[in-house]
Design a protein around this motif. Structure first.
Motif, PDB file in Angstrom:
ATOM      1  N   THR A 183     -11.352   1.897  -9.080  1.00 34.82           N
ATOM      2  CA  THR A 183     -10.233   2.744  -9.501  1.00 34.82           C
ATOM      3  C   THR A 183      -8.914   2.217  -8.963  1.00 34.82           C
ATOM      4  OG1 THR A 183     -11.653   4.693  -9.597  1.00 34.82           O
ATOM      5  CG2 THR A 183      -9.296   5.077  -9.435  1.00 34.82           C
ATOM      6  N   PHE A 184      -8.875   1.915  -7.678  1.00 36.13           N
ATOM      7  CA  PHE A 184      -7.627   1.442  -7.090  1.00 36.13           C
ATOM      8  C   PHE A 184      -7.336  -0.010  -7.448  1.00 36.13           C
ATOM      9  CE2 PHE A 184      -8.072   5.287  -4.608  1.00 36.13           C
ATOM     10  CZ  PHE A 184      -6.752   5.720  -4.542  1.00 36.13           C
ATOM     11  N   THR A 185      -8.365  -0.774  -7.784  1.00 35.37           N
ATOM     12  CA  THR A 185      -8.110  -2.107  -8.328  1.00 35.37           C
ATOM     13  C   THR A 185      -7.313  -2.010  -9.617  1.00 35.37           C
ATOM     14  OG1 THR A 185     -10.142  -3.015  -7.371  1.00 35.37           O
ATOM     15  CG2 THR A 185      -9.179  -4.205  -9.228  1.00 35.37           C
ATOM     16  N   LEU A 186      -7.721  -1.091 -10.483  1.00 34.46           N
ATOM     17  CA  LEU A 186      -6.992  -0.884 -11.735  1.00 34.46           C
ATOM     18  C   LEU A 186      -5.588  -0.374 -11.467  1.00 34.46           C
ATOM     19  CD1 LEU A 186      -7.165  -0.993 -14.815  1.00 34.46           C
ATOM     20  CD2 LEU A 186      -8.000   1.373 -14.763  1.00 34.46           C
ATOM     21  N   THR A 208       0.858  -1.193   0.000  1.00 33.08           N
ATOM     22  CA  THR A 208       0.000   0.000   0.000  1.00 33.08           C
ATOM     23  C   THR A 208       0.886   1.232   0.000  1.00 33.08           C
ATOM     24  OG1 THR A 208      -1.916   1.054   1.048  1.00 33.08           O
ATOM     25  CG2 THR A 208      -0.197   0.228   2.504  1.00 33.08           C
ATOM     26  N   SER A 209       0.252   2.392  -0.056  1.00 29.79           N
ATOM     27  CA  SER A 209       0.997   3.658  -0.023  1.00 29.79           C
ATOM     28  C   SER A 209       0.177   4.679   0.748  1.00 29.79           C
ATOM     29  CB  SER A 209       1.282   4.167  -1.439  1.00 29.79           C
ATOM     30  OG  SER A 209       0.089   4.609  -2.067  1.00 29.79           O
ATOM     31  N   ALA A 210       0.864   5.684   1.271  1.00 31.82           N
ATOM     32  CA  ALA A 210       0.185   6.705   2.067  1.00 31.82           C
ATOM     33  C   ALA A 210      -0.845   7.453   1.232  1.00 31.82           C
ATOM     34  CB  ALA A 210       1.221   7.673   2.633  1.00 31.82           C
ATOM     35  N   TYR A 211      -0.507   7.739  -0.020  1.00 35.51           N
ATOM     36  CA  TYR A 211      -1.440   8.479  -0.877  1.00 35.51           C
ATOM     37  C   TYR A 211      -2.738   7.704  -1.078  1.00 35.51           C
ATOM     38  CZ  TYR A 211      -3.488  10.586  -5.029  1.00 35.51           C
ATOM     39  OH  TYR A 211      -4.361  11.163  -5.926  1.00 35.51           O
ATOM     40  N   ASN A 212      -2.627   6.419  -1.382  1.00 32.25           N
ATOM     41  CA  ASN A 212      -3.818   5.607  -1.601  1.00 32.25           C
ATOM     42  C   ASN A 212      -4.693   5.552  -0.349  1.00 32.25           C
ATOM     43  OD1 ASN A 212      -2.720   5.145  -4.093  1.00 32.25           O
ATOM     44  ND2 ASN A 212      -2.121   3.035  -3.696  1.00 32.25           N
ATOM     45  N   ILE A 213      -4.051   5.411   0.794  1.00 38.59           N
ATOM     46  CA  ILE A 213      -4.803   5.348   2.045  1.00 38.59           C
ATOM     47  C   ILE A 213      -5.542   6.654   2.291  1.00 38.59           C
ATOM     48  CG2 ILE A 213      -4.570   5.187   4.563  1.00 38.59           C
ATOM     49  CD1 ILE A 213      -2.230   3.261   4.055  1.00 38.59           C
TER      50      ILE A 213
END
Length: 289
Positions: free
Chosen positions: A194-197, A146-151
């Motif tokens: 979106t985040f799956t892609l 994971t990443s901070a931006y995604n979270i």
């Protein structure tokens, strides 16, 4: 009355058409070369339409054990990585979206800290090595889970959901997991799609981590193999450490371009199914407190 087209609109159309051609023409050329005979593509007898169509390159690649093994590795890494990354990102973002969670601000500060500072390649390698993850899929999956931006983006989306839904579920006796899986996730399809892609593209295109952490080339995903195919073909050398002798001996422009197209195919195939959510999800979750 016919609408008049201004010079400005005409200029914009021309510019966009030229930009589109710079993207489309190389793609068409790759397709043409992959379906052509090596001698014709190397002699430059055509540009975007082969003189003689053939499926030899695809038949060869789909029977080459090295290519199929790398393709299988990419599928495993992409499926496992996407599932793990979505699970961790959603659960962590959901937890941080609740203001009553103890230590929430401290956790946000720690996560935000990773957006600014990074340990670097050598410390990351030492951590992976000390965890005995070298030559395993975990070396690729865990550091990029994971990443901070995604979270932050997913958390902001969860915060935008009406609090009344959460309250109604609690009145009915639902716990946190039930609220997450029965209420929040069904309402979060755009952001999840979106985040799956994003995660699928990230893991499918994984190259750098695979080269660093996977000394066993039998575990290589497709991207390092493509790089090796191009390097061996351009330098006219054979390296059985990365490619079997048969694959190295039969490399040609048609085989290379066919491999590129086959490597692109899974992501291109999945995208239409997520497109209806992607346009909406990409605009959601703007940073909000």
């Amino acid at each position: 009355m016919k609408a008049r087209i201004s010079w400005f609109d005409l200029t914009i159309v021309c510019v966009i058409s030229l930009i589109s051609l710079t993207v489309i023409l190389p793609f068409l050329y790759i397709i043409a070369v992959s379906f052509s005979h090596p001698a014709q593509s190397m002699s430059g007898e055509f540009f975007i339409w082969p003189r003689d169509w053939t499926l030899d390159a695809y038949k060869y690649l789909l029977s080459a054990s090295t290519f199929l093994r790398s393709l299988k590795n990419s599928v495993i890494i992409t499926v496992m990585g996407t599932a793990l990354s979505l699970t961790v990102s959603i659960m962590l973002a959901y937890t941080l979206s609740k203001k009553h969670v103890p230590g929430r601000k401290a956790m946000l500060m720690v996560i935000f800290f990773t957006m600014i500072f990074h340990g670097g390649m050598i410390p990351s390698y030492l951590v992976v090595k000390n965890l005995n993850l070298i030559d395993s899929y975990g070396a690729i999956l865990l550091p990029a889970i994971t990443s901070a931006y995604n979270i932050m983006v997913i958390r902001s989306f969860f915060q935008s959901l009406p609090p009344s839904l959460d309250e109604a579920a609690r009145i009915d006796g639902a716990g946190e997991f039930r609220i997450l899986f029965s209420v929040v996730i069904p309402l979060s399809k755009p952001i999840i799609a979106t985040f799956t892609l994003f995660y699928m593209v990230q893991y499918w295109n994984e190259f750098f981590s695979a080269v660093i952490y996977l000394n066993d080339t039998s575990r290589w995903p497709i991207q390092p193999l493509l790089r090796q195919m191009v390097a061996i073909s351009s330098s006219n050398i054979s390296s059985e450490a990365a490619l079997d002798a048969q694959l190295a001996a039969n490399l040609g422009p048609n085989v290379q371009n066919a491999a590129i197209l086959l490597a692109m195919l899974p992501i291109v195939t999945v995208y239409p199914f997520l497109q209806k959510y992607f346009a909406k999800g990409a605009m959601l979750g703007s940073i909000k407190e």
